[in-house]
Design a protein around this motif. Sequence first.
Motif, PDB file in Angstrom:
ATOM      1  N   SER A  41     -37.152  18.742 -37.167  1.00 27.74           N
ATOM      2  CA  SER A  41     -36.620  20.109 -37.065  1.00 27.74           C
ATOM      3  C   SER A  41     -37.550  21.132 -37.710  1.00 27.74           C
ATOM      4  CB  SER A  41     -35.227  20.195 -37.677  1.00 27.74           C
ATOM      5  OG  SER A  41     -35.274  20.016 -39.071  1.00 27.74           O
ATOM      6  N   PRO A  45     -37.834  23.897 -34.587  1.00 28.89           N
ATOM      7  CA  PRO A  45     -36.449  24.252 -34.929  1.00 28.89           C
ATOM      8  C   PRO A  45     -35.444  24.069 -33.781  1.00 28.89           C
ATOM      9  CG  PRO A  45     -37.957  25.900 -35.764  1.00 28.89           C
ATOM     10  CD  PRO A  45     -38.760  24.974 -34.892  1.00 28.89           C
ATOM     11  N   ILE A  49     -31.893  16.892 -32.897  1.00 27.68           N
ATOM     12  CA  ILE A  49     -31.993  15.869 -33.946  1.00 27.68           C
ATOM     13  C   ILE A  49     -30.675  15.126 -34.154  1.00 27.68           C
ATOM     14  CG2 ILE A  49     -33.897  17.012 -35.130  1.00 27.68           C
ATOM     15  CD1 ILE A  49     -31.777  18.047 -37.159  1.00 27.68           C
ATOM     16  N   TYR A  73     -26.313  21.183 -38.722  1.00 27.64           N
ATOM     17  CA  TYR A  73     -26.900  21.156 -37.381  1.00 27.64           C
ATOM     18  C   TYR A  73     -25.860  21.623 -36.349  1.00 27.64           C
ATOM     19  CZ  TYR A  73     -28.859  19.376 -33.037  1.00 27.64           C
ATOM     20  OH  TYR A  73     -29.313  19.274 -31.751  1.00 27.64           O
ATOM     21  N   HIS A  77     -26.016  24.979 -33.978  1.00 31.23           N
ATOM     22  CA  HIS A  77     -26.193  24.798 -32.541  1.00 31.23           C
ATOM     23  C   HIS A  77     -24.857  24.847 -31.826  1.00 31.23           C
ATOM     24  CE1 HIS A  77     -29.966  23.298 -34.220  1.00 31.23           C
ATOM     25  NE2 HIS A  77     -30.492  23.702 -33.103  1.00 31.23           N
TER      26      HIS A  77
END
Length: 77
Positions: A41, A45, A49, A73, A77
Motif C-alpha cells: 500500500s 495507495p 491489499i 482499509y 475504500h
Amino acid sequence: HIWEAYRFMGEYAKAFDAYKEAIKVDPNFGPAYLGQAIALSLRNPEANIESYLNQAIKKSPDFTEAYLARAKYYLDH
C-alpha cells in the motif's frame, strides 16, 4: 527484522520481498502478511491489499494490529 528496516528506509519493494522470504520460513507468521500489505500500500495507495490482511488474520487470529489495519482499509475504500 530486515523487512522493517527496508520499510522505514522507503525501500518498499525490498520490504515486500523480505516479508515474502519470512513467509517461506514460516507460512503461519501473520505479521509478515500484514507487512506485505503495508509495503504494497505504501508503493501503491490504490493497491488491493485485502487478501494480505485476511491472511494475516487467518494465520494469527490474536494479532490485533491486523484487524485494525483491515478496518482502516475498509473505511478508506
